[in-house]
Design a protein around this motif. Structure first.
Motif, short mmCIF file in Angstrom:
data_model
loop_
_atom_site.label_atom_id
_atom_site.label_comp_id
_atom_site.label_asym_id
_atom_site.label_seq_id
_atom_site.Cartn_x
_atom_site.Cartn_y
_atom_site.Cartn_z
N UNK A 106 0.86 -1.19 0.00
CA UNK A 106 0.00 0.00 0.00
C UNK A 106 0.89 1.24 0.00
N UNK A 107 0.46 2.27 -0.67
CA UNK A 107 1.23 3.50 -0.71
C UNK A 107 2.24 3.56 -1.84
N UNK A 108 2.25 2.55 -2.72
CA UNK A 108 3.17 2.52 -3.86
C UNK A 108 2.37 2.30 -5.15
N UNK A 109 1.54 3.28 -5.55
CA UNK A 109 0.74 3.12 -6.76
C UNK A 109 1.64 3.03 -8.00
N UNK A 110 1.21 2.21 -8.96
CA UNK A 110 1.99 2.04 -10.18
C UNK A 110 1.14 2.37 -11.40
N UNK A 111 1.81 2.70 -12.51
CA UNK A 111 1.17 3.17 -13.73
C UNK A 111 1.14 2.04 -14.77
N UNK A 112 -0.06 1.65 -15.16
CA UNK A 112 -0.22 0.55 -16.10
C UNK A 112 0.43 0.83 -17.46
N UNK A 113 0.42 2.07 -17.93
CA UNK A 113 0.98 2.40 -19.25
C UNK A 113 2.51 2.32 -19.28
N UNK A 114 3.15 2.35 -18.13
CA UNK A 114 4.61 2.25 -18.10
C UNK A 114 5.01 0.79 -18.34
N UNK A 115 5.92 0.54 -19.28
CA UNK A 115 6.30 -0.83 -19.59
C UNK A 115 6.96 -1.58 -18.43
N UNK A 116 7.52 -0.84 -17.48
CA UNK A 116 8.16 -1.44 -16.32
C UNK A 116 7.83 -0.61 -15.09
#
Length: 188
Positions: free
Chosen positions: A103-113
């Motif tokens: 929790x607290x580490x959101x990630x971006x789906x469009x980023x390849x990594x």
């Protein structure tokens, strides 16, 4: 060719990343150029963030952050994330987000990594804080993998140069690391 002194404030080419954390109860992302892998086992990376940024406070509060590697087609949104502050701008709507285990580490789906990190150490510097995080999870687009490993050509990361403040794409493949110099070793 003669070398000329140019002063100590010299920058190396750097990958551009989007550092994610939670600020004011919502996901926030900041463009950062000062990011590097700093340990092999356990895998760790570091990001240098100015103390005036909202992301700085978010990482300190949550103890977690993500490092997202945008492709060159994301240059406009990535640059925007470096122009406006999460203190007064909600940047979470720019991206389709996903979460891993932290929790607290959101990630971006469009980023390849994308990598989620648990904060393990901070190093206070004169203007920035170096946040060192252990990578607890890494996520890649399937089409960016070769033999199960990230392929930088397919990821197509943004590179930042300073002080000219320009974005670049990754250059051509030049050779194999830990192999190209073997011919020069004594006895080889």
């Amino acid at each position: 060719m003669e070398k000329i002194g140019i002063g100590p404030n010299v920058f190396l080419p750097m990958p551009v990343v989007l550092v994610g954390t939670v600020v004011g109860g919502r996901p926030n992302f900041m463009a950062a150029g000062w990011a590097s892998r700093v340990n092999a086992n356990p895998p760790m990376l570091a990001v240098g963030i100015n103390r005036n940024h909202a992301t700085h406070a978010g990482i300190r509060e949550t103890g977690t952050f993500s490092v997202n590697i945008p492709h060159t087609g994301m240059m406009e949104k990535t640059d925007y994330c470096g122009l406006v502050s999460g203190e007064n701008t909600d940047k979470s709507g720019l991206f389709d987000l996903f979460s891993g285990a932290l929790p607290g580490a959101p990630m971006i789906r469009a980023c390849p990594l994308a990598m989620e990190c648990r904060l393990v150490q901070t190093v206070d510097l004169p203007t920035n804080t170096l946040f060192i995080g252990e990578i607890l999870g890494a996520y890649a687009d399937e089409d960016c993998l070769v033999d199960g490993r990230p392929d930088m050509e397919r990821i197509d990361p943004l590179i930042l140069t300073m002080p000219d403040n320009r974005y670049w794409s990754l250059g051509e493949y030049a050779g194999e690391a830990w192999s190209a110099g073997k011919r020069l070793k004594k006895g080889a």
